[in-house]
Design an enzyme around this catalytic site. Structure first.
Site, short mmCIF file in Angstrom:
data_model
loop_
_atom_site.label_atom_id
_atom_site.label_comp_id
_atom_site.label_asym_id
_atom_site.label_seq_id
_atom_site.Cartn_x
_atom_site.Cartn_y
_atom_site.Cartn_z
N ARG A 111 0.82 -1.11 -0.17
CA ARG A 111 -0.02 -0.39 0.29
C ARG A 111 1.19 1.28 -0.18
O ARG A 111 0.37 2.56 0.35
CB ARG A 111 -0.80 -0.08 1.34
CG ARG A 111 -2.05 -1.10 1.20
CD ARG A 111 -2.66 -0.89 2.69
NE ARG A 111 -2.28 -1.55 3.75
CZ ARG A 111 -2.61 -2.27 4.15
NH1 ARG A 111 -2.87 -3.35 3.47
NH2 ARG A 111 -1.84 -2.80 5.05
N CYS A 129 0.39 20.78 -9.18
CA CYS A 129 -0.70 20.86 -9.27
C CYS A 129 -1.39 19.63 -8.85
O CYS A 129 -2.34 18.84 -7.98
CB CYS A 129 -1.78 21.36 -10.17
SG CYS A 129 -1.74 23.43 -11.03
#
Length: 264
Positions: free
Chosen positions: A126, A146
């Protein structure tokens, strides 16, 4: 790309008008997600033609770890020109953080190389994450990232990617971002011996600039075409060896380009 058009419509009709850093003004929402099945076609917008050359070269530039626009300009790509200084430098932006994240002990961490190794050694991890958001260096960047964090997930031999984008210029930037991360997922899947799964695009502040409203309405009046197919040179087995010529877009039928100003 109906999901993209749904986002465009949702923000136009239900977004909140706000001020912003650029002074242009936006209409925005907070929190939104889109999902693209990469086996169903390459998610390149068809309701306006996109400059695929810029998308591919920018991605290769990121993967090089480069932060100067000289290489982009050599290949006819100008999308970063407005933010570069006189020497073409952008500061420690995406490529630097992806390939050379500075650690407190003086080391530089190659997040992409680490990611590739973990995909092969620990496919159920993960922690298949790459971050471009480095708070210690934000002030040195010409433009803070961004699209700031992405994570991979492997299921039944298929590689999926989820991108978190803190700030999303829906009309100009998002179509590029979708195609770029879809392509990155395809490239990593190929060199890792995996098939492609989904690209999931998660947004924080998703916005339309006020001087893009008319263009967005015009785009929504167009009927989308079938998605094209991206063919990647199967001989490439090293992520950092890809060249522009290794990519071929097939069956791309798009409506004409729609011009819109960039907010700096």
């Amino acid at each position: 790309m109906k999901s993209y058009l749904a986002l465009l419509s949702h923000v136009l009709n239900q977004g909140i008008d706000r001020t912003d850093r650029t002074g242009v003004g936006t209409r925005s929402i907070f929190g939104y997600q889109m999902r693209f099945d990469l086996q169903a076609g390459f998610p390149l917008l068809t309701t306006k033609k996109l400059h695929l050359r810029s998308i591919i070269y920018e991605l290769l530039w990121f993967l090089k770890g480069d932060t100067n626009i000289a290489w982009l300009k050599e290949h006819g790509v100008s999308i970063w020109d407005e933010w570069a200084d006189k020497q073409g430098n952008l500061g420690p932006v995406y490529g630097y953080q992806w390939r050379s994240w500075p650690a407190p002990d003086g080391r530089h961490i190659d997040q992409i190389d680490n990611l590739l190794r973990m995909i092969k050694e620990k496919p159920d991890s993960r922690r298949l994450i790459v971050s471009a958001w480095n708070p210690a260096l934000i002030e040195e960047m010409a433009l803070p990232p961004c699209h700031c964090l992405f994570q991979f997930y492997i299921d039944e031999g298929k590689l999926s990617c989820q991108l978190y984008q803190r700030s999303a210029d829906i009309f100009l930037g998002v179509p590029f971002n979708i195609a770029s991360y879809a392509l990155l997922t395809m490239m990593i899947a190929q060199v890792s011996g995996l098939k492609v799964g989904d690209f999931i695009h998660t947004f924080g502040d998703a916005h339309l600039y006020s001087n893009h409203f008319e263009q967005a309405q015009y785009q929504l009046s167009r009927i989308p075409n079938a998605l094209p197919c991206m063919r990647i040179n199967p001989a490439v087995t090293d992520l950092f060896s890809f060249k522009f010529e290794d990519f071929e877009l097939l069956n791309y039928e798009a409506h004409p380009h729609i011009k819109a100003p960039v907010a700096i």
